[in-house]
Structure formats: C-alpha cells, structure tokens
Write a protein that holds these residues in place. Structure first.
Motif: not given
Ligand SMILES: Cc1cc2nc3c(=O)[nH]c(=O)nc-3n(C[C@H](O)[C@H](O)[C@H](O)COP(=O)(O)O)c2cc1C
Length: 344
Positions: A23-24, A204-205, A209-210, A220-221
């Motif tokens: 993701i990152a 925070m992660a 993601l959201a 996923i959202h």
C-alpha cells in the motif's frame, strides 16, 4: 504544530504514516508528505535494491518534502537479511530523510555497522517497538527516535497486549529521544491525546488505508467504513510467539480458518497458503475482503469516510487544536472549576 518530531524529520505536522506492505508506494507516500505529514515508502514492496532505488526516485519526482522508508526486520523467505542490508545501504546512498525499522533491532538483525552507516549518511533512524524494554534498547544503540505501538495496532503487535494509553507515558518517562505514539490513532482527538501523554507525534496506518490515494479497491474502502473496533482479531501466536509477536487483522473467513489450523496444532506449511502476502496483495486490488489476511488496527472503528489525504490532515490538525483548547478550557481558577492537583 512544532514538536521534536517535526524538528527531527523536517515535516510540517507531527503525523507519520506507518509501513504498509503493498500500500505504502510512491503515490501515497508523496500525497501524505505533500499534505505536510511524513509519508512512508515500504521497502517490502520491492524485490531488489534497484527496484527500491527506482521507487525512491519516483517518490522524489512526486514530492520535494521529506518521507520515511520502512524496513521490516523479520525473518522472511522473499526478503532475506542480505536484501534488507542492501535496502538499508540504498537508503543511505540516496540520503533519504529517515528509516522506520520494524521488528528486530538493526544492530542485532543487520549488523552493528548499520546504525553508524546511517549516521554517517545523515539518515535518521526510528525504531517501531511494542515494549518499554525495546524502546530503551533503541535509545542505547543510537536510534534517533522510537515509535511505541500499543496492541490496538494493525500488523504485528507485541504479545504483551499492553495498550497505547499505558505504553506512551511509560516510554516517554524512560527515554530522552523523540517518541511517536501508534495504535488506535485515527483522528485529531487521537493526536491531541498522544501529545497530552507526552508523545512528540503519532504514527497511523489503517486511517491512511482509508483515503482516496491508498489505491485499494472500492469494496475495501466500504469495509473500512463499516467495520467497528471489535472487528479485528489477534492470531498467529503459534508462529510468532518466538519473536514476542502476533498478528492483528480483520476478522474474516481466512482468519477463522487460521484460528482453526492453529487450534489443531498446524504448522507453517498449513498456514502459509492462508497468510501469504501475495494473497493479500491481490485482495487489496480486487476487493473481496474475506479472502486474505488483511492487517488492520482497532482504529478501524474510528473510520467513517474516505477523504483525500490533504483533507484528512487538515481536518486532524483542526480537530487536535480544538480538543487541546477544550481541555485547556477545563483548567481555570474560577469558582466551580476542577480542583487543581494538591488543592485541599
Ligand atoms: C495494510 C497494512 C499493512 C501493514 N504492513 C506493514 C509492514 O509491511 N511493515 C510494518 O512494519 N508494519 C506494517 N503495518 C503496521 C503499521 O505500520 C502500523 O504499525 C499499524 O498499522 C498502526 O496501527 P493502525 O493501523 O491502527 O494505525 C501494516 C498495517 C496495515 C494497516
């Protein structure tokens, strides 16, 4: 907001994105850094030193602001120690602003020469830890900062199961280097709380993601907006207890299967098909949240929308300011106000 964290990393706001496998990537890292926080480029996304080098260049094309590179120092078949050592060298060669080490300490896992190598290159090194003892070790061997992550966090919390609320003030009183709070952080109130506990900033992660820029499938959202704080579970103690760790992931079909295999005494061979990173990589893009182990924190309960990163950061800073103002407003010498400490 100026804290020891913003001074150390040169970012505008004391908010860091944690490492997120698959993701990152450069686009999310740059969006976060451009919004004034500290974006994260996760080295585990790449299979070679050259790929990581190219990703650092890509990120620099998208932002001229500082970002941090995550190196997860845990035993892995795909990412052997020699490759992690190469990742570290690339970051020093590229003089990235900072490294986020997660897992075993660099001095023990990669070798004693690596922290001095970063110092020589002017690269700051932060260690994400789950216990007070590990934070003290990080300071002793020369890390520039620590992130203390409570067991609310998504990913690999420590098996001690101690909350962020207790760990942050404990670590703040034990080390002199800057401290970031992680686990359960998702909005401006979290930031205000962490600063009040003595932290210099937050990481925070799940909240990142959201966001619109995270690149995951719309389903996923949707799941991230629907799920609540009790929709994650802790598993994989059978594999990870040797490292003092466990996994916090979304409670779903795959995690129930993982629990069954663990209860029956299954080993890595039985678990690998369920927990493989490749499986999660596909699900983030394809959207069926039941089909892989998806690392997500209890902070998912605080997520109600999918903003752009810039809007999220601006909102958080405003919320934090308001929360701190409200708290200060409670302290007054006026009659009827809260009694001060030590008053009769
Ligand atoms: C999707 C996702 C992937 C993650 N991948 C990694 C990783 O590769 N390395 C790592 O050190 N931590 C990883 N983590 C953990 C985060 O960096 C961070 O410690 C944790 O998620 C913080 O808790 P929060 O998600 O509630 O904010 C991941 C977390 C998420 C949500």
């Amino acid at each position: 907001m100026k804290t020891r964290m913003t001074d150390l990393f040169g970012c505008r706001y004391p908010i860091q994105c944690g490492g997120m496998l698959w993701i990152a990537e450069p686009s999310l890292a740059a969006a976060i850094s451009n919004a004034g926080a500290l974006g994260n480029l996760t080295s585990g996304n790449y299979n070679s030193a050259d790929d990581l080098r190219a990703a650092i260049d890509d990120t620099r094309r998208l932002t001229d602001k500082p970002f941090i590179v995550n190196i997860t120092t845990m035993p892995s078949i795909r990412l052997p120690v020699e490759l992690l050592q190469d990742f570290f060298r690339v970051c020093c060669e590229k003089k990235v602003t900072a490294l986020e080490i997660a897992g075993a300490p660099v001095d023990r896992f990669l070798g004693p020469e690596f922290i001095p190598m970063a110092k020589e290159a002017g690269v700051k090194v932060l260690h994400k830890v789950g216990t007070v003892k590990h934070a003290v070790h990080a300071q002793k061997v020369g890390y520039d900062a620590v992130t203390i992550a409570g067991f609310e966090e998504g990913g690999f919390p420590h098996m001690d199961n101690v909350s962020t609320l207790v760990l942050v003030p404990r670590v703040v009183s034990e080390v002199d280097i800057p401290v970031l709070a992680a686990g359960g952080m998702a909005n401006g109130r979290s930031l205000a709380a962490a600063l009040s506990l003595g932290a210099d900033g937050i990481m925070m992660a799940t909240r990142f993601l959201a966001t619109r820029e995270s690149g995951v499938h719309a389903n996923i959202h949707k799941v991230l907006m629907e799920k609540k704080e009790n929709d994650t579970s802790l598993n994989l103690q059978s594999l990870l207890s040797a490292f003092g760790l466990q996994v916090r992931a979304l409670s779903n079909t795959v995690m129930r299967q993982v629990a069954e295999v663990e209860q029956k005494g299954g080993d890595l061979t039985d678990l690998l098909p369920l927990i493989s990173g490749e499986r999660a990589k596909a699900v983030w893009k394809e959207g069926n949240a039941e089909e892989a182990m998806l690392t997500i924190g209890q902070s998912v309960g605080l997520i109600e929308d999918i903003p752009g990163v810039d809007e999220l950061i601006r909102r958080m800073i405003e919320e934090a300011r308001q929360a701190l103002d409200e708290a200060v407003g409670l302290l007054s010498d006026d009659e009827g106000a809260l009694p001060r400490k030590n008053s009769a």
